[in-house]
Every structure is written in C-alpha cells, then in structure tokens.
Design an enzyme around this catalytic site. Structure first.
Site, short mmCIF file in Angstrom:
data_model
loop_
_atom_site.label_atom_id
_atom_site.label_comp_id
_atom_site.label_asym_id
_atom_site.label_seq_id
_atom_site.Cartn_x
_atom_site.Cartn_y
_atom_site.Cartn_z
N SER A 26 0.87 -1.21 -0.09
CA SER A 26 -0.07 0.09 0.05
C SER A 26 0.90 1.25 0.27
CB SER A 26 -0.95 -0.13 1.25
OG SER A 26 -1.97 0.89 1.29
N GLU B 271 -13.51 10.46 -12.84
CA GLU B 271 -13.36 11.61 -13.79
C GLU B 271 -12.59 11.15 -14.82
OE1 GLU B 271 -11.62 14.99 -12.05
OE2 GLU B 271 -12.83 14.88 -10.14
N HIS C 283 -3.95 -0.61 -4.32
CA HIS C 283 -5.38 -0.80 -4.43
C HIS C 283 -6.02 -0.44 -5.74
CE1 HIS C 283 -5.16 -0.65 -0.12
NE2 HIS C 283 -4.15 0.31 -0.19
#
Lengths: 287, 287
Positions: free
Chosen positions: A144, A162, A186
């Site tokens: 992570s 977006e 992720h």
C-alpha cells in the site's frame, strides 16, 4: 501541436536489482494462506530471516507493526525489530542502523505515503536500506503506502470517477528504490486507472504499474516483474506514445494519450522490464 | 497455454457508414451550450430536421422524450415525433414507419439498454432505422443506454472496484448498428475500465470504445471516429493481443490480457477505425 521529443520516447533501462523487491497492492492476506507474506519471509531467509518492520507510514505504528511482528514470528523468523520512527532524527539512531546491518528483510507497512517519505527520505537509515537493496543483501517489501513510495515519482493521492486530468492525481517524490516506475496500489479495487493514466501523461519516461489488493509485483534480479496473488498487475507503457496534450491544457482539462501499450497480468505472468515485453508463457518454466 | 488463433488477431474491417452515427457517453449538456445535441440537430438537417426520438430505454419515456422534444423544438427542428414504444407490437405500427421514411435524424435516449433491445430488436421499425442508417439517409444518435446498444456485443451491466474478470460484466446482444465495437458509457465517471477490459477479453475480435459523460464519439462516413465534448473517448484495441487466459479460468478469476493498445482521446482527436491508428494531429484540418 507539439510532439513528444524523441528523447522521452526512449524507455529508461532499469538498473538491475541484486535481490527481489516486492511491491504489494495493499490488503494482502494476513490470515489464511498468507502467500505473499510467506514469500517475503522465504526470500528474506526463512527461519534465518532477520526482519525490520517499518510501520511509519501509519499513524498507529505500534499496532500495525505488532501485527506484522506476530505474523513473521509465527512463521519462525530468527529476529524481528520494529523500526518505529516518529521523528526524522530517529533515522540517525545507530542502534537501528546496526540492526539493519544484520537484516535480511525490510517490510514497509501501509498508511500515508507522504508521511513515510517525510520521515524517511534522505535519512541515514534510508540510505542504509537503499545501499543494502542495491548490494542485494536484503529483500525489500512494501505494501500500500509502502508500495507507493518505490518510484522516484510517487502518486501521493488523487481521485477517481473523472476523465484523466492532471488535477486527478497528486504527485510527489518517492524513495526512488525503483526509480523508473510509477506505482499505484489498491488499483482496480479503488478504480485508479484514470489517475495512473494522468500520472503517466505527466511523466511519459516512466512505466506505470498498477497493483490490485492482495497482489504483488515482484521485481526480480533477472530484470523481470513476476505477478503473485489474487488480482492483477497493470502495466501502462508509454514507450510508443507519440503525443499527449498534457503540457498544453489546464489542470482540470481531459488528457489525450496516443498509443499506450497496456498489459493486464495475473498470478504467474512475467514481464521483462528491460525489453518492456511479456515473457512469453511458453518460455516459462513448467510449474 | 493456448494462444489466440491467428484469425481473431485480424481486426474486423468496419463497414463504411454513409452518415454520422453519434455515440454519446450519457449526461450530455442539455442546458447551456448543448454542443453535442446541437451537432446532432445540425447533422440531421438543422431547421429542416425531422427528428424521431426513441425514449423506450426509459421507464419514464414520456418525460424523457418530452425533454428532448423541447430541446430540439427550441433549436428549430421542422418536425419532431416521440416514438413512445411500450410493446414490441408497436414496432409494426405503419404510422411510425411512415414518419421514419421522412425522418432525417433519430435520437435514442438513456435508460436501460436491455429494455431498449427487448422492445426494438428485430422489429420492422428497427429494420427501417437500420436501413436508413445504411443508406445514409438519417443521422443516428444514442446516449447512455442508447449508446450501449450500438455494437453487436452489448455491455448490459456490470460492476467496478474489482480486477478485470468475466463476472464483472454482463454481456448481451445489441442492435448491431456498429457491429465491430463494444461501447461502454459514463466511462471514467463510473470507473468502467475494468469492465470494458473484461468484455474485450471475451470478444478480442472487437474494438472497445469507452465514452465519458457529455462526450461523443462521432463515427463518420470517412471511417474515422471523431471526439467531441468534455471528457475522453477511450479506445481499447486488442488487435495485437497475443494471449488472454479468458477461456481457461473461472468467471470470477482475474483476467490476463497481453499487449493491448490503448488511446485516450479528447475533443478534436480523430481515430481511423479501418487502420486502427490515430489520425495524426498534423494532418488535421486547421480549426
């Protein structure tokens, strides 16, 4: 319209590693098979492993550090130390540098990648880790936030939902262990393709590597990236990109990127970082 | 591992269109500049336009149909008819076929693409539209669900937030106006890259086209796709893909796709559907 200069079309040749760097997309299995963590443990020496856990991306470094300590202790590591750094000055602590001298594996936990870099970048401790990685004396892993810091250019944050655009991604400077890549983690779990594309538009001389949760991109000493785990590793290669409008539009305007090469890779797939090609399945060793 | 048969590596040569087909990613501006809707109005003949609105993807066909009727009436269309079909038998109504005979533009609204196909596919009305498109006598536009139906293979639904996998996308049969493409809409807005990749893994002989909101992929009679609007059109071209594990893994297993070509295109960008290449910016006409 301005074309990309030919210089930036040349993919950077990554420096060879002498040992594995494990870049984990977060949320790796800590309970059941623990495949990725077990692989780290094995690569770090197994029962001879001397592991340093760096939990300082987290605001709860003791808790997260202890969780990994318990896991690696269960596996039978010979020594485990928590490098619970809360101020940059601790990066000069000779006790921890001595421990690192004997270490065979370093594991960087999740949290906030900006916090991790703020505490570690350019400290003697980090230089020691970097040197040991370069010499092939430790196996380095990061999950992570601990994965995000691997590149020279680091995705510090951003959004989704977006069109790709410069303001969708916040870039910062990472620890530069794998300077040629921009890591995102992720990846599909948090719908980060648009932000990785935005990052690559800004840095087309790098290679985008988006890693799903419980999935690891293993950067090997033979110049390949091997995939392990439950999800995908996504390669966004702008080596043949011949145009982006990145430098000509406002930060919130949508980005054009012409001619990306994209690979979606799963467990067992291998990618040649120097040639920027897939290692053909038929040339894989038989399992 | 099985390689893709060479047959499927050959991109299909799209049949040339004789008039524009406008594929809109949903949520097009209906209030301010109305650029996309105004372009449809213009292509359909401007003040000479005779427009048929097909609202039957929606469960509120009168309301959505009236909204577009008002817009095109404001623009000055000569005639506007709402083809408010609620049962398949209405697709045989000679009154509507007569109106279509004189129409210059057909606009399919949003809603549910399965509903739209269930009501329209293989009806005489739809055959009439298809014939008029083929003959170049109408400009066809579809937004959101009305865009999704354009291909032969249609994305009927799906999820996000996962690694690409077959169960992430529900495929059905579309209206086949542009048979060689698989359209996805609300594309980056709803984080649909993973589901489009999943669809392409299952149908590597097609071209993936993901369209953002308030953005239009204009399929032109010269064999190009031109981009108009606020967001991006994303081309996922598997023409050089030499391997996917799609046929070998469980529906929920992550998918490998080796060697995709991906283009992110913005307003003004053009793509040659026959050559599967970007129309080079320098060969664009000066605006």
């Amino acid at each position: 319209m301005q074309q990309l200069e030919s210089q930036s079309l040349q993919p950077k040749i990554p420096q060879p590693l002498k040992n594995t760097v494990m870049v984990i997309g977060g949320a790796e299995d800590k309970v059941h098979g623990r495949e990725i963590l077990h692989t780290f443990f094995g690569r770090a020496g197994g029962v001879d492993a001397r592991i340093a856990i760096i939990p300082c991306a987290s605001r709860e470094p003791s808790a997260i550090g202890d969780r990994y300590r318990t896991i690696f202790a269960d596996m039978g590591a010979k020594a485990i130390e928590l490098l619970d750094i809360r101020e940059r000055s601790q990066g000069e602590d000779p006790r921890w540098q001595e421990y690192l001298e004997e270490s065979t594996g370093v594991f960087m936990t999740g949290g906030d990648q900006l916090r991790l870099c703020a505490l570690l970048a350019d400290t003697p401790l980090m230089e020691k880790i970097r040197m040991k990685v370069r010499e092939g004396k430790i196996t380095l892993a990061g999950t992570s936030a601990g994965a995000a810091v691997m590149g020279h250019h680091m995705i510090a944050g951003g959004g989704s939902g977006e069109s790709p655009n410069r303001s969708l991604v916040d870039m910062a400077t990472g620890l530069g262990i794998l300077p040629d890549v921009i890591v995102d983690q992720h990846f599909h779990n948090r719908n980060r393709m648009a932000r990785l594309l935005s990052a690559i538009a800004c840095h087309p001389d790098r290679l985008g590597v988006g890693i799903d949760e419980d999935t690891c991109a293993m950067f090997e000493s033979d110049g390949t990236l091997q995939v392990m785990g439950k999800g995908t590793v996504n390669i966004v290669d702008p080596g043949d990109m011949f145009y982006t409008n990145e430098s000509q539009v406002a930060a919130s305007d949508p980005l054009s990127l012409y001619n990306l090469r994209v690979h979606i890779l799963c467990h067992g797939d291998r990618y040649d970082l120097r040639q920027r090609t897939i290692v053909h399945p038929q040339s894989r060793p038989t399992p």
